[in-house]
Scaffold this active site. Structure first.
Site, PDB file in Angstrom:
ATOM      1  N   SER A 120      37.315  43.228  37.742  1.00 35.38           N
ATOM      2  CA  SER A 120      36.654  42.819  36.516  1.00 35.38           C
ATOM      3  C   SER A 120      35.785  43.944  36.012  1.00 35.38           C
ATOM      4  CB  SER A 120      35.798  41.590  36.755  1.00 35.38           C
ATOM      5  OG  SER A 120      36.582  40.458  36.598  1.00 35.38           O
ATOM      6  N   HIS A 147      30.649  38.457  32.535  1.00 37.97           N
ATOM      7  CA  HIS A 147      30.456  37.721  33.788  1.00 37.97           C
ATOM      8  C   HIS A 147      29.984  38.627  34.922  1.00 37.97           C
ATOM      9  CE1 HIS A 147      34.784  38.651  34.925  1.00 37.97           C
ATOM     10  NE2 HIS A 147      34.266  38.652  36.129  1.00 37.97           N
ATOM     11  N   ASP A 167      34.540  38.894  26.910  1.00 37.06           N
ATOM     12  CA  ASP A 167      33.855  39.034  28.195  1.00 37.06           C
ATOM     13  C   ASP A 167      33.336  40.462  28.436  1.00 37.06           C
ATOM     14  OD1 ASP A 167      32.978  38.729  30.778  1.00 37.06           O
ATOM     15  OD2 ASP A 167      34.785  37.721  31.495  1.00 37.06           O
TER      16      ASP A 167
HETATM   17  N1  ARG Z   1      38.131  34.525  36.664  1.00 40.75           N
HETATM   18  C1  ARG Z   1      37.415  35.715  36.412  1.00 40.75           C
HETATM   19  C2  ARG Z   1      37.079  36.439  37.725  1.00 40.75           C
HETATM   20  O1  ARG Z   1      37.504  36.035  38.783  1.00 40.75           O
HETATM   21  C3  ARG Z   1      36.213  35.476  35.570  1.00 40.75           C
HETATM   22  C4  ARG Z   1      35.134  34.694  36.199  1.00 40.75           C
HETATM   23  C5  ARG Z   1      33.898  34.433  35.411  1.00 40.75           C
HETATM   24  N2  ARG Z   1      34.031  33.369  34.460  1.00 40.75           N
HETATM   25  C6  ARG Z   1      33.829  32.036  34.717  1.00 40.75           C
HETATM   26  N3  ARG Z   1      34.064  31.187  33.746  1.00 40.75           N
HETATM   27  N4  ARG Z   1      33.411  31.544  35.862  1.00 40.75           N
HETATM   28  O2  ARG Z   1      36.036  36.922  37.996  1.00 40.75           O
HETATM   29  N1  ASP Z   2      37.830  37.997  37.309  1.00 40.12           N
HETATM   30  C1  ASP Z   2      38.048  38.826  38.456  1.00 40.12           C
HETATM   31  C2  ASP Z   2      36.843  39.705  38.782  1.00 40.12           C
HETATM   32  O1  ASP Z   2      35.723  39.317  38.559  1.00 40.12           O
HETATM   33  C3  ASP Z   2      39.262  39.644  38.285  1.00 40.12           C
HETATM   34  C4  ASP Z   2      40.450  39.000  38.892  1.00 40.12           C
HETATM   35  O2  ASP Z   2      40.303  38.326  39.914  1.00 40.12           O
HETATM   36  O3  ASP Z   2      41.538  39.193  38.351  1.00 40.12           O
HETATM   37  O4  ASP Z   2      36.947  40.733  39.380  1.00 40.12           O
END
Ligand code: ARG
Ligand code: ASP
Length: 699
Positions: free
Chosen positions: A634, A84, A221
């Site tokens: 991330s 991502h 990921d």
């Molecule tokens: N929750 C994770 C973060 O805040 C991954 C985000 C990317 N994935 C998604 N399905 N939108 O970045």
């Molecule tokens: N998914 C998040 C990021 O892209 C990480 C988090 O918020 O825990 O940095």
């Protein structure tokens, strides 16, 4: 000067105890935590984590782009981050013919590695406490404006002194603890970063937004890039003659896997936390801001989903935008739940009451109610800003029109304009924008207080009679609705662009925002900032035994904890690992988020795992641990007690997403991808074993 000295005393006295595993520590001060880390299992020294003389682990960690972390995993500049995090690059290289999002991408030789304009990575060269230098000219008698100006000048001078474009050195000075302390960060920034590999989204984004922010999780990921440098190994703009960067340090990879209770440590760039925020600030987030933003985004996401499910081309166009909108949308929902469950507003009110009683005979007297008052006054302006951002600025057509208008204002360059247009229209689907416009403007009419609505809005509604009719006119009459018209623009068309209805739309809303909202919200935020500076300092005196860490601000931090399951609610306990078995359990060709590649099904059936299975014979996929992380973490390396790489961080669990405001050791968990699943995917799905040959494995 008196205040600064008091502040130092407070910080050095207070380093000892912290609630289990809460905290994002500054690497250069890690010697203050190292005893605790070692007691919890870490086997290396503070110097191994951060050193300015020798190569240390910090030299293997980078800020990836503008909001992720990455790490070096080979002596030839190979870099690992999340799928991502590399998503918009993978997306930019994708088309219906070469759908790298869908099918994955693997460079089979260096010449196939794909350059990415605009992408850079930064290594932290060094960091240092510069509080004295920055605050030297400040006195207690100064007004806040004078102080800010003095600080700004001092920062500018310092940055100028250490910046060196030829060596790729750039610097920032960051305020910590609301400006009680200042740190200088010097970075080496590399700009030739090429895409090397990415799994298909059915692995790299497995579970999609359905599983996002959730455990159990099975998302592969990751994506792989390579840093290129000039012949002297220095940062350089993209050139065919550049060569792979030879890092000072890279991570060795451990195939040992993890067991519950194992020490883990995360090195990365968390973006923003507000752990010391006042109860009123939390109440605003929990009761006003998050719920409204969630509602507005639900509307947009539903519209996007409808069109994306009808066409592969539209799905590719909106995949990256959609993921961005959905990500915060889902996080806010978890955050609200978590804040409520933790009773954060009440807990903070109690703390503030105790603080207030303690402060009765001190310089901090009355501070709590002062902050309270500022928040109450600020609320309508904060709301108007949130609402403006989530409605007006979400109209793609007019934000694009505005950026073209800016181009005309600053001076015209045809190459620039045609590039901008190309980028915009490649990923623009007018029916989505138009339908969102109608829905958002309806919400706007209902919820934006009238005094913040421009006359223009009232006139448009009166002239057209409905949002639908207004949209009909806007999306037909604007030249920006037609790509060909934009392509035909020349330097002579300035007036046309500036008077275009889409530009006008943006301008009219901005005008009233700038007149009625911004000045007040700026003034109040400045007052708040000043009050927080005192409150923070007071809090450190008040809670002498608490271990304070500065709020995250996209600077390099260390978090440590252990692999650990959790109980999200009564009667449920989650174990800390997931495996390929769980992917197969979720596999469903009819559900987009759970439709895995056939190869993976075959591998599962034949148990054809190569050497990547764990001791139990299963392919490990993800694990969770108690490290305190935030957005920006991330892609961060997850490191074991010996300093070797065991995983890549990519998320947090739903029940713990309030950790940007309050950390609950019972349920706050970071989610990491097991490094063995990365290697398995490169080898068995990508057939790109040559990349693994570059890596070095720990004995
Ligand atoms: N929750 C994770 C973060 O805040 C991954 C985000 C990317 N994935 C998604 N399905 N939108 O970045
Ligand atoms: N998914 C998040 C990021 O892209 C990480 C988090 O918020 O825990 O940095």
């Amino acid at each position: 000067m008196k205040r600064i000295i008091t502040f130092f005393l407070a910080t050095t006295l207070a380093v000892l105890t912290s609630k289990a595993d809460e905290g994002m520590w500054l690497p250069s001060l890690i010697s203050q935590r190292i005893a605790d880390m070692q007691e919890k299992g870490f086997r290396l020294s503070a110097e191994d984590i951060y050193s300015i003389n020798e190569a240390s682990l910090k030299d293997a960690v980078v800020l990836f782009g503008r909001g992720c972390t990455g790490e070096l995993i080979s002596p030839e500049g190979l870099l690992l981050t999340n799928h991502h995090c590399g998503y918009s690059q993978i997306q930019k290289h994708s088309s219906v013919e070469h759908d790298y999002l869908k099918d994955g991408f693997w460079a089979m030789s260096r010449s196939e590695e794909l350059p990415n304009e605009g992408l850079s990575v930064s290594f932290l060269d060094r960091m240092e406490d510069v509080t004295e230098i920055i605050l030297k000219g400040c006195t207690d008698e100064m007004t806040e404006e004078e102080r800010r100006e003095t600080v700004r000048k001092a920062c500018e001078e310092l940055i100028e002194k250490v910046t060196d474009d030829k060596k790729g050195l750039r610097a920032t000075v960051e305020a910590l603890y609301y400006g009680n302390q200042y740190f200088l960060f010097v970075y080496r920034e590399f700009k030739d970063i090429r895409l090397v590999g990415a799994p298909p989204s059915s692995i790299g984004k497995f579970g999609g937004d359905t599983d996002n922010w959730m455990w159990p999780r099975h998302t592969g990921d990751f994506s792989i890039f390579r840093i290129y440098a000039d012949k002297e190994n220095n940062p350089a703009e993209y050139s065919e003659n550049n060569v792979p960067y030879i890092p000072k340090k890279f991570f060795k990879i451990s195939l040992d896997g993890v067991n519950e209770g194992d020490f883990t440590f995360i090195y990365g760039f968390p973006g923003r936390t507000q752990e010391y925020i006042h109860s009123e600030g939390v109440r605003y987030i929990e009761e006003v801001s998050d719920p409204h933003k969630i509602h507005l985004r639900t509307i947009r996401l539903d519209i996007q989903k409808k069109y994306m499910s009808q066409s592969q081309a539209v799905r590719i166009m909106y995949s990256s935008k959609n993921a961005n909108v959905a990500n915060a949308w889902k996080k806010w929902q978890g955050e609200v739940k978590g804040l409520k469950k933790m009773n954060t507003v009440e807990v903070k009110r109690q703390l503030e009451k105790d603080f207030d009683a303690w402060a009765a005979d001190k310089e901090y007297k009355g501070l709590v109610s002062k902050i309270d008052g500022i928040y109450k006054e600020l609320e309508p302006y904060a709301f108007a800003t949130d609402y403006f951002n989530e409605t007006i600025r979400a109209v793609e057509l007019s934000t694009f029109a505005m950026s073209v208008a800016r181009l005309y204002q600053k001076g015209f360059d045809e190459g620039e304009l045609s590039k901008m247009a190309q980028t915009f229209y490649k990923d623009y689907h007018l029916p989505i924008d138009k339908e969102s416009f109608i829905a958002l403007m309806k919400e706007y009419g209902r919820n934006m207080p009238e005094r913040f609505q421009p006359d223009y809005y009232k006139k448009m509604m009166a002239d057209h009679g409905s949002e639908e009719a207004w949209a009909e006119a806007l999306f037909v009459n604007s030249l920006f609705a037609d790509k060909e018209k934009v392509k035909a623009l020349t330097a002579e068309d300035k007036e046309t662009v500036i008077n275009d209805p889409a530009t006008e739309f943006y301008n009219e809303f901005v005008k009233i925002h700038a007149a009625e909202v911004l000045p007040q919200s700026r003034r109040l935020n400045n007052e708040l900032q000043l009050a927080y500076r005192d409150y923070m300092r007071g809090l450190m005196e008040f809670q002498k035994d608490r271990a304070f860490y500065p709020d995250a601000n996209l600077t390099l931090r260390v978090a440590y904890g252990q692999v650990k399951g959790y109980s999200p609610s009564d009667g449920i306990y989650f174990t800390p690992y997931s495996t390929l078995r769980g992917i197969i359990e979720k596999d469903n060709p009819d559900i987009f988020d759970y439709n895995i590649p056939q190869t993976l099904r075959d591998i599962w059936k034949n148990k054809d795992y190569g050497k990547w299975a764990g001791k139990d014979g299963e392919i490990p996929v993800c694990f969770i641990a108690t490290n305190h992380t935030s957005g920006g973490n991330s892609g961060s390396p997850v490191i074991n007690a010996d300093g070797n790489l065991i995983g890549i961080n990519f998320d947090r669990v739903w029940e713990g997403t309030m950790s940007d405001i309050v950390f609950d050791p019972e349920v706050c968990r970071n989610i990491a991808l097991d490094i063995r699943y990365v290697l398995f995917t490169i080898d068995r799905i990508g057939n790109a074993g040559h990349l693994i040959d570059e890596m070095v494995f720990a004995e």
